[in-house]
Write a protein that holds these residues in place. Structure first.
Motif, PDB file in Angstrom:
ATOM      1  N   GLY A  73       0.831  -1.206   0.000  1.00 58.77           N
ATOM      2  CA  GLY A  73       0.000   0.000   0.000  1.00 58.77           C
ATOM      3  C   GLY A  73       0.866   1.256   0.000  1.00 58.77           C
ATOM      4  O   GLY A  73       2.021   1.238   0.450  1.00 58.77           O
ATOM      5  N   THR A  74       0.309   2.322  -0.521  1.00 50.48           N
ATOM      6  CA  THR A  74       1.029   3.600  -0.588  1.00 50.48           C
ATOM      7  C   THR A  74       0.090   4.726  -0.182  1.00 50.48           C
ATOM      8  O   THR A  74      -1.072   4.759  -0.598  1.00 50.48           O
ATOM      9  N   GLY A  75       0.578   5.630   0.594  1.00 53.11           N
ATOM     10  CA  GLY A  75      -0.170   6.825   0.965  1.00 53.11           C
ATOM     11  C   GLY A  75       0.731   8.046   0.870  1.00 53.11           C
ATOM     12  O   GLY A  75       1.877   8.014   1.317  1.00 53.11           O
ATOM     13  N   THR A  76       0.213   9.111   0.252  1.00 52.93           N
ATOM     14  CA  THR A  76       0.969  10.360   0.137  1.00 52.93           C
ATOM     15  C   THR A  76       0.357  11.387   1.076  1.00 52.93           C
ATOM     16  O   THR A  76      -0.851  11.656   1.013  1.00 52.93           O
ATOM     17  N   TYR A  77       1.171  11.961   1.918  1.00 52.37           N
ATOM     18  CA  TYR A  77       0.718  12.896   2.947  1.00 52.37           C
ATOM     19  C   TYR A  77       1.441  14.227   2.768  1.00 52.37           C
ATOM     20  O   TYR A  77       2.678  14.274   2.798  1.00 52.37           O
ATOM     21  N   VAL A  78       0.668  15.266   2.537  1.00 52.20           N
ATOM     22  CA  VAL A  78       1.227  16.601   2.341  1.00 52.20           C
ATOM     23  C   VAL A  78       0.928  17.417   3.593  1.00 52.20           C
ATOM     24  O   VAL A  78      -0.233  17.667   3.920  1.00 52.20           O
ATOM     25  N   ILE A  79       1.956  17.797   4.301  1.00 46.92           N
ATOM     26  CA  ILE A  79       1.819  18.629   5.494  1.00 46.92           C
ATOM     27  C   ILE A  79       2.080  20.079   5.069  1.00 46.92           C
ATOM     28  O   ILE A  79       3.217  20.437   4.744  1.00 46.92           O
ATOM     29  N   ASP A  80       1.033  20.887   5.049  1.00 44.81           N
ATOM     30  CA  ASP A  80       1.130  22.270   4.555  1.00 44.81           C
ATOM     31  C   ASP A  80       0.555  23.199   5.616  1.00 44.81           C
ATOM     32  O   ASP A  80      -0.639  23.151   5.909  1.00 44.81           O
ATOM     33  N   VAL A  81       1.396  24.011   6.202  1.00 46.20           N
ATOM     34  CA  VAL A  81       0.947  24.948   7.232  1.00 46.20           C
ATOM     35  C   VAL A  81       0.943  26.386   6.729  1.00 46.20           C
ATOM     36  O   VAL A  81       0.611  27.305   7.473  1.00 46.20           O
ATOM     37  N   ASP A  82       1.298  26.593   5.465  1.00 48.97           N
ATOM     38  CA  ASP A  82       1.347  27.949   4.908  1.00 48.97           C
ATOM     39  C   ASP A  82       0.001  28.319   4.291  1.00 48.97           C
ATOM     40  O   ASP A  82      -0.586  27.535   3.533  1.00 48.97           O
ATOM     41  N   PRO A  83      -0.532  29.508   4.568  1.00 52.31           N
ATOM     42  CA  PRO A  83      -1.810  29.921   3.969  1.00 52.31           C
ATOM     43  C   PRO A  83      -1.644  30.191   2.482  1.00 52.31           C
ATOM     44  O   PRO A  83      -0.556  30.543   2.016  1.00 52.31           O
ATOM     45  N   THR A 115     -15.509  41.308  -2.660  1.00 50.49           N
ATOM     46  CA  THR A 115     -14.732  40.897  -1.491  1.00 50.49           C
ATOM     47  C   THR A 115     -14.733  39.380  -1.384  1.00 50.49           C
ATOM     48  O   THR A 115     -15.801  38.754  -1.329  1.00 50.49           O
ATOM     49  N   LEU A 116     -13.538  38.798  -1.367  1.00 59.01           N
ATOM     50  CA  LEU A 116     -13.373  37.354  -1.243  1.00 59.01           C
ATOM     51  C   LEU A 116     -13.093  37.014   0.211  1.00 59.01           C
ATOM     52  O   LEU A 116     -12.145  37.523   0.813  1.00 59.01           O
ATOM     53  N   ASP A 117     -13.947  36.166   0.782  1.00 58.39           N
ATOM     54  CA  ASP A 117     -13.858  35.829   2.196  1.00 58.39           C
ATOM     55  C   ASP A 117     -12.621  34.963   2.478  1.00 58.39           C
ATOM     56  O   ASP A 117     -12.280  34.080   1.677  1.00 58.39           O
ATOM     57  N   PRO A 118     -11.946  35.162   3.634  1.00 55.08           N
ATOM     58  CA  PRO A 118     -10.750  34.358   3.946  1.00 55.08           C
ATOM     59  C   PRO A 118     -11.051  32.900   4.253  1.00 55.08           C
ATOM     60  O   PRO A 118     -10.127  32.100   4.406  1.00 55.08           O
ATOM     61  N   SER A 119     -12.335  32.524   4.338  1.00 55.79           N
ATOM     62  CA  SER A 119     -12.660  31.124   4.623  1.00 55.79           C
ATOM     63  C   SER A 119     -12.482  30.219   3.414  1.00 55.79           C
ATOM     64  O   SER A 119     -12.665  29.012   3.519  1.00 55.79           O
ATOM     65  N   VAL A 120     -12.113  30.772   2.261  1.00 53.26           N
ATOM     66  CA  VAL A 120     -11.685  29.938   1.142  1.00 53.26           C
ATOM     67  C   VAL A 120     -10.346  29.310   1.522  1.00 53.26           C
ATOM     68  O   VAL A 120      -9.421  30.023   1.919  1.00 53.26           O
ATOM     69  N   THR A 121     -10.231  27.976   1.433  1.00 55.03           N
ATOM     70  CA  THR A 121      -9.041  27.312   1.954  1.00 55.03           C
ATOM     71  C   THR A 121      -8.331  26.486   0.885  1.00 55.03           C
ATOM     72  O   THR A 121      -8.914  26.120  -0.137  1.00 55.03           O
ATOM     73  N   ASP A 122      -7.058  26.198   1.161  1.00 56.59           N
ATOM     74  CA  ASP A 122      -6.312  25.275   0.298  1.00 56.59           C
ATOM     75  C   ASP A 122      -6.677  23.844   0.685  1.00 56.59           C
ATOM     76  O   ASP A 122      -7.513  23.600   1.562  1.00 56.59           O
ATOM     77  N   LEU A 123      -6.065  22.876   0.038  1.00 57.65           N
ATOM     78  CA  LEU A 123      -6.417  21.479   0.268  1.00 57.65           C
ATOM     79  C   LEU A 123      -6.099  21.023   1.682  1.00 57.65           C
ATOM     80  O   LEU A 123      -6.681  20.057   2.175  1.00 57.65           O
ATOM     81  N   ALA A 124      -5.184  21.715   2.351  1.00 63.49           N
ATOM     82  CA  ALA A 124      -4.826  21.357   3.728  1.00 63.49           C
ATOM     83  C   ALA A 124      -5.716  22.030   4.751  1.00 63.49           C
ATOM     84  O   ALA A 124      -5.594  21.764   5.941  1.00 63.49           O
ATOM     85  N   GLY A 125      -6.619  22.911   4.302  1.00 58.76           N
ATOM     86  CA  GLY A 125      -7.508  23.601   5.225  1.00 58.76           C
ATOM     87  C   GLY A 125      -7.024  24.955   5.674  1.00 58.76           C
ATOM     88  O   GLY A 125      -7.656  25.583   6.539  1.00 58.76           O
ATOM     89  N   ASN A 126      -5.916  25.458   5.113  1.00 65.04           N
ATOM     90  CA  ASN A 126      -5.443  26.790   5.464  1.00 65.04           C
ATOM     91  C   ASN A 126      -6.251  27.835   4.709  1.00 65.04           C
ATOM     92  O   ASN A 126      -6.410  27.749   3.487  1.00 65.04           O
TER      93      ASN A 126
END
Length: 635
Positions: free
Chosen positions: A224-234, A309-320
């Motif tokens: 099995g293979t899993g890819t995990y991207v840890i992204d803390v940058d907004p 006005t674009l709301d900041p609650s738009v997030t990247d795939l990591a939830g930032n």
């Protein structure tokens, strides 16, 4: 079949005798390693767990025996105290002791036999590391009947993805029912050295995890293979459209934002973008370009400054989310005049095929951008019609039979005219007319391939002349009819919210592409020049519908008179406010005095007419009475 492992009689007798001897034995000094034992002391040494379990059936022939004690063992006392037998035959094995868990592991020197009973004994001569006495212990188990050839399965939870924090991965092995059971799970990070899995795998940074499992027979699972991207940058906004501060923006412009990383499409919704002045929008995200688009539900207003006005609650795939809201201001083109398209051949009956050219003129000054048309009577649109860039489309061939040409133009400022229509009947051999239950129908030729109904729109309740397009509108018993020349009419039906029937129009008003129709179930709106209508203002109080009796407007101001009050809009029918409070339904039940009613066929009275108080889904309202002969309506 479940079987209980049979203990050899000699083993049973020996175990019993030694157990009795152990019971009479005293404590004694602690053996080697006692001072280093990290487990708590006990009153006696006991076995608390084993694998296989007592009486286990179907055990793998490659299984090792694991025996866990309640406290540390004095390992020298294990010498000669442990035996592994099949009947009276001793099974060669090696033993290892894990002091941290007080676990003794017995590994047979060769695979065990299938469908065979085995016995493991630990004699009472064993002692705890602090001298704790031991009463002896016996384990019996039975191996499986047939080899296990099916590999286990393994899964990771989570299976992969984007995260804005370190992630703990759980690897779970599962073997088939009756199988030899999972024996070992192995994993590697980023293709590195393999490690036995003993608990959670914590990933502090982006990584690729590979893993597999072995069952008791040595069968290996798929890797099995899993890819995990840890992204803390907004995420950031790379560009916006229209550009901040832009002027002369087309009225059909679609606000958009391009991001510097992949975004979560689920967070790109219409609620995330606000336009001021207020206007509803849709939302769509294009992963290939990382672009979010927010198409307005209708054209923007000309010569108007908007703030998006674009709301900041738009997030990247990591939830930032965005660090802050993104705002931009732009001003639309001052050209407020819709273009006008004319057909070189007017509608009518012809004895030969025709060639029709559509020509756009734009009095607003921005110039014609494109002409859109259909020849099958469907509503033209960029996705469902022929689009011709520029001011001229054609020639369009009109052949034998009935052809309904519908068209409109858009200027470079984004103004779109109302949909226009021409109906051509062409036959080189004459026409055939038939009477139907709905009126007269016509077909081309002696034996027509199809017939076109020529019935009218029914009784007319109201007229309105559009000051922008010059189009004449009629509110009729069959819907809304429009005409550019007063001779040929196109009819659009208004479906009831309860389904099953079409509503008569009671009032109509239009200004360019915006057309409003009043019905007994409220207001309907069209933003494509009457080609299609959708419900807009449907109000119900205590089961009574708002019957629209009149519509008036000027510029952005629209007034709608209903049986439940007056509704006013100051943004071209985008939103409405009720300016007259509802009267209690109980008050409507009283008989109105003649002074409160107008002399119209459908009076606007203190108490609405019976049909106006009808709830949706009840019996259809009766048609209005025929007006005097001096003002006969069109059909």
């Amino acid at each position: 079949m479940h079987r209980t492992a049979a203990l050899h009689p000699v083993a049973v007798a020996l175990a019993s005798a030694l157990a009795l001897a152990g019971c009479s034995g005293g404590g004694g000094a602690a053996g080697p390693g006692g001072s280093s034992c990290a487990l708590p002391a006990a009153t006696s040494l006991q076995v608390v767990e084993s694998a296989p379990g007592q009486g286990a059936d179907g055990v793998s022939v490659n299984a090792a025996v694991r025996i866990r004690f309640n406290t540390c063992v004095d390992t020298p006392t294990l010498a000669g105290a442990v035996s592994f037998r099949r009947g009276t035959t001793a099974i060669p094995f090696t033993q290892a002791y894990d002091a941290a868990t007080a676990t003794l592991v017995l590994t047979p020197a060769a695979p065990l036999a299938l469908s065979t009973s085995y016995v493991v004994m630990v004699l009472p001569t064993a002692r705890g590391a602090r001298g704790e006495p031991f009463s002896g212990w016996v384990l019996g188990f039975y191996t499986r009947d047939a080899p296990d050839t099916a590999p286990p399965t393994i899964a990771a939870d989570p299976a992969g993805g984007h995260f804005n924090h370190p992630v703990d991965v759980v690897l779970t092995c599962a073997d088939e029912p009756g199988g030899s059971g999972c024996a070992q799970t192995v994993f590697a990070v980023n293709g590195g050295a393999p490690h036995p899995y003993v608990g959670l795998v914590r990933l502090e940074a982006s990584a690729t995890l590979t893993f597999f499992a072995l069952d008791g027979e040595g069968n290996r699972s798929a890797t099995g293979t899993g890819t995990y991207v840890i992204d803390v940058d907004p995420p950031g906004v790379a560009s916006v459209f229209p550009p901040d501060g832009a002027t002369g923006v087309a009225l059909d412009a679609v606000p958009a934002a391009a991001f510097d990383e992949d975004m979560d499409p689920a967070t790109v919704t219409a609620a995330r973008l606000t336009l001021a002045p207020a206007q509803a929008t849709g939302a769509a995200y294009e992963p290939a370009t990382r672009t979010a688009r927010f198409p307005p539900d209708r054209r923007l207003e000309c010569g108007t400054t908007y703030t998006a006005t674009l709301d900041p609650s738009v997030t990247d795939l990591a939830g930032n989310g965005l660090p802050a809201a993104v705002a931009l201001t732009f001003t639309t083109d001052p050209d407020c005049v819709e273009p006008v398209t004319t057909a070189s051949v007017t509608d009518g009956v012809y004895a030969a095929p025709q060639q029709v050219t559509l020509t756009c003129t734009d009095a607003g000054g921005s110039g014609c951008a494109r002409v859109v048309y259909t020849t099958d009577g469907s509503v033209p649109a960029p996705g469902s019609g022929t689009v011709v860039e520029g001011a001229v489309a054609g020639p369009i061939a009109v052949g034998e039979g009935e052809t309904v040409l519908r068209y409109y133009s858009v200027d470079r400022a984004g103004n779109r005219e109302a949909v226009r229509q021409q109906r051509y009947s062409v036959s080189t051999s004459g026409f055939t007319y038939v009477a139907t239950t709905g009126g007269l129908a016509r077909g081309a030729g002696v034996v027509p391939a199809r017939f076109v109904a020529l019935g009218g729109a029914g009784w007319t309740s109201a007229f309105h002349r559009d000051p922008v397009t010059g189009r004449l509108w009629r509110a009729t018993e069959r819907g809304v009819a429009g005409s550019d020349d007063g001779a040929a009419w196109s009819l659009t039906r208004l479906p009831s919210a309860s389904g099953g029937r079409m509503l008569p129009a009671r009032a109509v008003w239009g200004q360019g592409s915006l057309v409003l129709a009043g019905t007994e179930e409220g207001l309907f709106r069209s933003v494509d020049g009457g080609a299609t209508f959708v419900p807009l203002l449907q109000r119900t109080v205590d089961g009574y519908d708002a019957w629209v009796t009149a519509i008036a407007g000027d510029g952005k101001d629209v007034y709608v008179a209903t049986s439940l009050g007056l509704a006013v809009s100051h943004d071209r029918a985008r939103t409405f406010a009720w300016t007259i409070a509802d009267r209690a339904v109980a008050d409507w039940s009283s008989t109105p005095t003649p002074a409160t009613c107008s002399p119209r066929p459908r009076p606007a009275c203190s108490a609405p007419p019976t049909a106006a108080r009808r709830s949706r889904g009840s019996t259809p309202a009766p048609s209005p009475p025929s007006p005097p002969a001096t003002s006969a309506p069109s059909r």
